[in-house]
Scaffold this motif. Sequence first.
Motif, short mmCIF file in Angstrom:
data_model
loop_
_atom_site.label_atom_id
_atom_site.label_comp_id
_atom_site.label_asym_id
_atom_site.label_seq_id
_atom_site.Cartn_x
_atom_site.Cartn_y
_atom_site.Cartn_z
N VAL A 5 0.98 -1.09 0.02
CA VAL A 5 0.13 -0.11 0.04
C VAL A 5 0.91 1.18 0.17
O VAL A 5 0.72 2.15 -0.64
CB VAL A 5 -1.08 -0.08 1.17
N ALA A 62 -6.92 -1.21 -2.35
CA ALA A 62 -5.87 -1.69 -1.34
C ALA A 62 -5.99 -0.77 -0.03
O ALA A 62 -6.17 0.44 -0.16
CB ALA A 62 -4.53 -1.03 -1.95
N PHE A 72 -5.06 -0.91 4.58
CA PHE A 72 -4.84 -1.66 5.75
C PHE A 72 -5.40 -0.81 6.95
O PHE A 72 -5.99 0.45 6.66
CB PHE A 72 -3.51 -1.99 5.90
N ALA A 73 -5.45 -1.49 7.93
CA ALA A 73 -6.16 -0.79 9.11
C ALA A 73 -5.77 -1.69 10.53
O ALA A 73 -5.50 -2.79 10.45
CB ALA A 73 -7.71 -0.82 9.16
N ILE A 117 -12.56 -3.00 8.38
CA ILE A 117 -12.27 -1.60 7.93
C ILE A 117 -11.47 -1.34 6.70
O ILE A 117 -11.82 -0.64 5.73
CB ILE A 117 -11.47 -0.92 9.21
N LYS A 146 -12.79 -0.15 2.41
CA LYS A 146 -12.09 0.70 1.87
C LYS A 146 -11.68 0.22 0.26
O LYS A 146 -11.65 0.95 -0.75
CB LYS A 146 -10.88 1.31 2.44
N MET A 167 -12.56 1.23 -3.51
CA MET A 167 -11.31 1.75 -4.66
C MET A 167 -11.77 1.14 -5.60
O MET A 167 -11.65 1.53 -6.78
CB MET A 167 -10.38 1.66 -3.80
#
Lengths: 390, 165, 369
Positions: free
Chosen positions: C89, C233, C235-236, C254, C258, C262
């Motif tokens: 990412v 792509a 991350f969380a 989460i 996203k 996207m």
Amino acid sequence: MKTNLNFRRVAVIGAGLTLFRRRMLETPQELAWEASKAALDEAGLDLKDIDCVVIGSAPDAFDGVHMKGEYLAHAGGVKKMVSRVFVGGATGVMVPISAWYHVASGLCEKVLAIAEEKMSPARPHPQSVFKYIWDPITEKPLNPNLIWIFAMEMHRYMHVNKISKEEIALVSVKNKRNALNNPYAQAAANLTVDDILNSEVLVWPVQRLDTSPVSDGAAAMVITSEDVARRHTDTPVWIEGVGWALDNTEWIQRDLYYPRYLEYAARMAYRMAGIENPFKEIDVIEPYDPFDYKELHHIEGLMIAKRGDAPKLLKEGVFDIDGDIPSSPSGGLLGVGNPIAAAGLMKTISIYWQLKGTAGKMQVKKPVHTGLAQAWGDLMQASTVVVMRN
Amino acid sequence: MNGTPLKEEDLKKIHIIKYKPDAKYSYTAGQAYSKFLAGLKEKKIIGRKCNKCGRVYVPPRMYCDDCFKPTDEWIEVKDEGIVETAVASYISWTRERLEKPEIVGVIRLFPSRDNDWVFPGIFHRICVDLEQVKDMSVFGKKVKAVWNEERIGSVNDIECFKVVE
Amino acid sequence: MKIGIIGVGWYGFKPSIKDSSFREMMFEASTRAYEEANINPRTDVDTFISCQEDFWEGISISDEFAPDPIGGAMRPTMTVTGDGIQGIVHGIMHISSGLSNITTVEAHAKPSDILSLNHIIEFGHDPIYGRIGAKNCNFLAGLEAVKYMQKSKIEREDLAYVVAKNKELGLKNPRASFASKLSIDDVMNSEYVVYPLTELDISRYVDGAIVIVLASEEVARKYTDTPIWITGASFASDSTLELSELGEANYLKIASKKAYQMAKINPKQIKSAFIDDTYSYKELEHIEALGLSQNVKEDLREGQFYPGGKIPVNPLGGLLSVGRPLEASGLSLLLDAISYLRDGEENAIVGSWRGIPTFTGGVLVVSRK
């Protein structure tokens, strides 16, 4: 040419610091949160407005937590896109660089950039952690300490450029004096060159007052897209150039008197910001100064002075607070303290406050429009550079 | 101002949690370092040469990071060289004062030339007078390795580098 | 957004690699990736990212060793202390921001060099109240597994289905050191490490290095006619241990929200899944978090997660077969996804987790189109 129009514009709209001190009561998470809260307050945002968080912290061993980024994520990154970037001592300026590309990529709008270091808990002495940064097979068996690195580089720099310890000590005098104006500073003082030359010899040619202290502290910035910035402030400061470079691990196999990797990093940032003559076009700088000679070494790597010329310009007063290019107006690491990653971000914040005109007693005399912050790290191999304009 | 600074005497009043991490490793030396360490046992300093750019890596690498290709051959370099930089340490790695300063530095090993920017190098102790470090006269001096009688395949198989001219 | 993957390389994937240092492994993996991409890293790659952690390496400031073996010396090289998917990412952001046309992302692991791995994991817990001196660092997974099973009405036998499935599917994977043909009974009869997890439910550590070469859409098309595209792509992190929700992989919820946004795709359109199965129950928990099944238990028992079912999950064996290469775990799942797509599947979702004690993970949506 001012900026490369291919890049989305990215602004800084808030910053915060904790005190830098030898020992703080707060946990690393709490320190990081204190700085974040101050940055959010200045930006006029709440944590819930933030969509992404970038964390910077140097060796995990200092705070004494494995996966320190996960631990520190708690200070603002809960249920968000949060990650930690790491380039050794250069991390402090990598954090705003990373925040810049978070926003410039369009993936994030409002980024909280946090840097924290708590060096005081390490035992038997924070110094001892540095033994483990050396190559475990070819270097660590010699029982090295961190200061060896600086002493070896400083001595080579002095030898090749025929520079004296007196000339170098002037950096320490200047920065510790500048720090008297900085309310966050740990090591502000009015000293003479003699004071420095009479201080305890650590590793010749490095003496105690040539160095920055062991510190705890945190710093944070709020970095956003142009739209958000315009809504929240009339005086955004733009990040217009970023650059970084890492040389190879083989520091013993290269001449140490000149930081070639920094020149590469600076060229990258200058190209982006459209800077052709850094000496003429940059108004105020915060070069990384964990040791006094480093500021000179870096000013040369940044191509603001020719190789070996920085001491001469320093003596002429060019880098004084009322000089042509004030250098380390915050007091730098020598004056403010050196919680590693937080110190690098503190230097970026210093430039931001200078360009915004809110540096208070630290504000330099001349009007400033373009500023630069830089950090350095790893085994004499890494540099990070950020250029900002108002 | 954010944060609560502590003084030395405050440390008695606050809670401190002590924890000693049990972090133990057995680093894989790999192909390059294994040969290097084996060489030291035989009083040899072994490097690796890239035939494309001519660079000799000491300590050795199996790849040339400039050309990004595998290095080509093992090379024994001299256990002699020139002092690039030298310092005198008055403190130990735990920052205790040392009775006698320890002198360490970087040696540019032969074969190499004075103006080489990159060179086969070694980081080690240098047996020389403190004064010669302080007045920088040790810079540029030719030095040679003093080998230990008992060698185990470690950089400490070399006692130090001694000035020979 | 469309970012191309133009080259991949890997090296190792054995429980213990003793003849190469981690740097030599990185060099071997990156040489293969650059060969596949047909590029010279010294001239063609703009930025380099390595994913690693100091205490996994046993070196403080271990990023000192990052640049050389991946071609990144004297170049913009940086480390992300996180899972490889987080590195990807960051690479995507380098490219989308205009900073780079081609970016290298590397992650590696040498757990066989770590003699006190359980203790290192404990060192990742909160210093003040998190380090309880547990004899078994998997206890947290046990706690979470029980919570998850209670919440989703999953039985011990269901976990055995996951193990048997992944171990068997791994037999087709050249990287899978731990693949085998097992019956449900074999799993049910093996001893617990931490209830409800047996040794077979827990992925084993593996040494390995992975390099992925990313390129902007325009550049990717120049280098290859058949790139794999990343279209979503993120991350969380959920939170730290004490505040995260056990039994819910909120981090993947989460991040995937996203990533789906996207990619302009909904979970029903996903054709295959490569998701973290460090522990057997994690696969099921992650399937739910990614919204890939309305009834995980039923779909599992009906064999819907096998190739040919509704959605193949870890059709190349996952981490239970391949092993867990620390921060390269996410990239290992991505590698599997790439080979599956190259074999003809249309798209895939990759979901990673950083392991105990974190509540952090990343998601990629990858596609042939």
